[in-house]
Design a protein around this motif. Structure first.
Motif, short mmCIF file in Angstrom:
data_model
loop_
_atom_site.label_atom_id
_atom_site.label_comp_id
_atom_site.label_asym_id
_atom_site.label_seq_id
_atom_site.Cartn_x
_atom_site.Cartn_y
_atom_site.Cartn_z
N PRO A 45 7.50 -11.54 -42.31
CA PRO A 45 6.14 -11.92 -42.73
C PRO A 45 5.31 -10.70 -43.14
N ALA A 46 4.21 -10.97 -43.88
CA ALA A 46 3.25 -9.91 -44.20
C ALA A 46 2.30 -9.70 -43.03
N LEU A 47 2.16 -10.74 -42.22
CA LEU A 47 1.20 -10.67 -41.10
C LEU A 47 1.72 -11.54 -39.94
N ILE A 48 1.54 -11.04 -38.74
CA ILE A 48 1.85 -11.85 -37.55
C ILE A 48 0.57 -11.98 -36.73
N GLY A 49 0.17 -13.21 -36.46
CA GLY A 49 -0.97 -13.43 -35.57
C GLY A 49 -0.44 -13.66 -34.17
N VAL A 50 -0.82 -12.80 -33.22
CA VAL A 50 -0.39 -12.97 -31.82
C VAL A 50 -1.52 -13.67 -31.07
N VAL A 51 -1.30 -14.94 -30.81
CA VAL A 51 -2.33 -15.77 -30.17
C VAL A 51 -1.99 -15.87 -28.69
N THR A 52 -2.96 -15.58 -27.83
CA THR A 52 -2.66 -15.61 -26.40
C THR A 52 -3.06 -16.94 -25.77
N GLY A 53 -2.13 -17.53 -25.05
CA GLY A 53 -2.40 -18.78 -24.32
C GLY A 53 -2.98 -18.49 -22.95
N CYS A 54 -3.21 -19.56 -22.19
CA CYS A 54 -3.88 -19.41 -20.89
C CYS A 54 -3.11 -18.50 -19.93
N LEU A 55 -1.78 -18.61 -19.94
CA LEU A 55 -0.98 -17.85 -18.98
C LEU A 55 -1.12 -16.34 -19.24
N ALA A 56 -0.94 -15.93 -20.51
CA ALA A 56 -1.03 -14.50 -20.83
C ALA A 56 -2.43 -13.97 -20.55
N GLU A 57 -3.44 -14.80 -20.82
CA GLU A 57 -4.82 -14.36 -20.57
C GLU A 57 -5.07 -14.23 -19.06
N THR A 58 -4.48 -15.14 -18.29
CA THR A 58 -4.73 -15.13 -16.85
C THR A 58 -4.06 -13.94 -16.17
N ILE A 59 -2.83 -13.61 -16.59
CA ILE A 59 -2.17 -12.47 -15.94
C ILE A 59 -2.72 -11.15 -16.46
N GLY A 60 -3.46 -11.19 -17.59
CA GLY A 60 -4.19 -10.01 -18.05
C GLY A 60 -3.36 -9.02 -18.84
N ASP A 61 -2.34 -9.48 -19.57
CA ASP A 61 -1.58 -8.56 -20.43
C ASP A 61 -2.51 -7.87 -21.41
N ASP A 62 -2.34 -6.56 -21.59
CA ASP A 62 -3.15 -5.79 -22.55
C ASP A 62 -2.48 -5.91 -23.93
N VAL A 63 -2.72 -7.03 -24.59
CA VAL A 63 -2.01 -7.32 -25.84
C VAL A 63 -2.34 -6.31 -26.95
N PRO A 64 -3.61 -5.93 -27.16
CA PRO A 64 -3.87 -4.92 -28.21
C PRO A 64 -3.08 -3.62 -27.99
N ARG A 65 -2.99 -3.19 -26.73
CA ARG A 65 -2.24 -1.95 -26.45
C ARG A 65 -0.74 -2.14 -26.74
#
Ligand code: SF4
Length: 404
Positions: A102-122
């Motif tokens: 792809p030219a672009l990937i959108g990484v969308v965070t669901g409730c679980l990833a948000e709750t455990i607090g993964d630092d997705v931008p990093r």
């Protein structure tokens, strides 16, 4: 004054604690983000969360649009929930790049990833550096983190957060003016998007439509399967939104941090205008006025004739609909648009509800209905149990809203 109900002020039956929603009147926030990203060309979505969430989104959108819908997943399991999901996300990104290019990937965070607090931008930043080093900075897709904890908002917020994340990440500093206007059509269907594009083409206006789901979520039948459907807003078009004459953004909830127009104005000096979804006479007039004032192009006769025919139909239907008492519910921007049309038709909405709703929702609805003297019960953050109670209590004659 209209009555505005909030959950904590309702007297609920004893079996239901006052802060619990029963059958909420809203969709999951990430699904709105997926919808927005599906309107960007050559884009793949990766849901950072559990497999079940991605399956739900694929299933729901495929059922709604009757199109194949791909949403990749980082498939977080119990182990990821305890130790963090970085390894899953990185593996998921590698798989998506290998399979889809792809030219672009959108990484969308669901409730679980948000709750455990993964630092997705990093995690994304380090991954981008790794693949840039490995490929000498060629063929590196944009990877855009989109933070969408569903317990914060609804589909509407997810849609706007995705757009805002896209422009923040992609738009380059202003170069040469491109003579275009940026049009953010709001949460509209592929047919609506096609109609807006046709209208702008016939008006002779150059534009960037973001997102553009007109083809990606309503594709023609092809001989062979295309993993990423054709169409959508090109990444290069988004990059040059800072070069536009102005931005017109549809949807009353597009304010503050949620507004693409506001971001482009503050960051690049592109004048922005936020109007309601172009549903009904007044809102469509506002949309056309914005386009013509900003570009200096007159409205083609065919649209003036269409407006006249709509007005004629409204007058004809007025004698049937005058004084009728509907309940209107759904996503906030859509509810505002439909309420405007209902009031224009002489109806007196009795209950107006949305499962989300920004802080300004009730005020905007009061302004719409206040012009005609209607006094509905307005319910932000509604669930269907509240709606049912108010429908029964307020002699509602019919419901206007989604059926699933
Ligand atoms: S758990 Fe959260 S992200 Fe997953 S489907 Fe439910 S609301 Fe959406």
């Amino acid at each position: 004054m209209s009555a505005i109900y909030r959950k904590k002020t309702l007297r609920l039956e004893e079996s239901k604690p006052a802060v619990v929603a029963v059958n909420p009147c809203k969709m999951c926030e990430p699904i709105g983000a997926v919808f927005a990203l599906k309107g960007v060309a050559d884009t793949m979505v990766l849901l950072h969360g559990s497999q079940g969430c991605a399956t739900y989104m694929r299933r729901h959108m495929a059922g709604h649009f009757n199109e194949p819908i791909d949403v990749a997943s980082s498939s977080l399991s119990e182990k990821g929930a305890v130790y963090g999901g970085e390894a899953n996300l990185v593996q998921g990104l590698r798989n998506v790049i290998k399979s889809y290019r792809p030219a672009l990937i959108g990484v969308v965070t669901g409730c679980l990833a948000e709750t455990i607090g993964d630092d997705v931008p990093r995690i994304i930043k380090e991954f981008e550096q790794e693949i840039a080093d490995a490929t000498n900075a060629t063929n590196v897709p944009y990877i855009v983190p989109v933070s969408t904890p569903s317990y914060r908002g609804s589909q509407s917020e997810g849609f706007r957060v995705a757009l805002r994340s896209l422009v923040e990440r992609l738009v380059s500093p202003a170069g040469n003016p491109n003579g275009k206007i940026n049009v953010i059509p709001g949460d509209c269907s592929p047919a609506d998007a096609r109609y807006i594009k046709d209208l702008l083409d016939r008006t002779g206006v150059a534009y960037t439509l973001l997102p553009d789901v007109s083809e990606t979520l309503d594709a023609p039948m092809h001989d062979s399967f295309r993993p990423i459907p054709e169409g959508g807003t090109a990444v290069e078009e988004i990059e040059s939104m800072s070069d536009a004459l102005a931005t017109v953004e549809c949807g009353g909830s597009a304010s503050g941090e949620m507004s693409v127009a506001g971001f482009l104005e503050r960051s690049y000096g592109v004048p922005g205008r936020v109007i309601g979804l172009p549903i009904g006479l007044a809102n469509t007039d506002r949309f056309l006025e914005a386009v013509t004032e900003l570009t200096g192009r007159p409205v083609p006769d065919r649209y003036m004739n269409e407006r006249g025919r709509l007005l004629d139909a409204m007058v004809d239907a007025h004698k049937v609909l005058f004084g009728r008492r509907p309940a209107i519910y759904g996503e906030a921007d859509l509810v505002e648009g439909i309420t405007t049309l209902a009031v224009e038709m002489g109806m007196e909405p009795a209950v107006i509800a949305t499962g989300g709703g920004d802080a300004g929702f009730a005020g905007r609805i009061e302004r719409i209905v206040g012009e005609r003297g209607a006094r509905p019960v307005i319910i932000p953050e509604a669930d269907f149990r509240e709606i049912h109670r108010q429908v029964v209590a307020n002699e509602v004659e019919f419901l206007i809203g989604n059926s699933s």
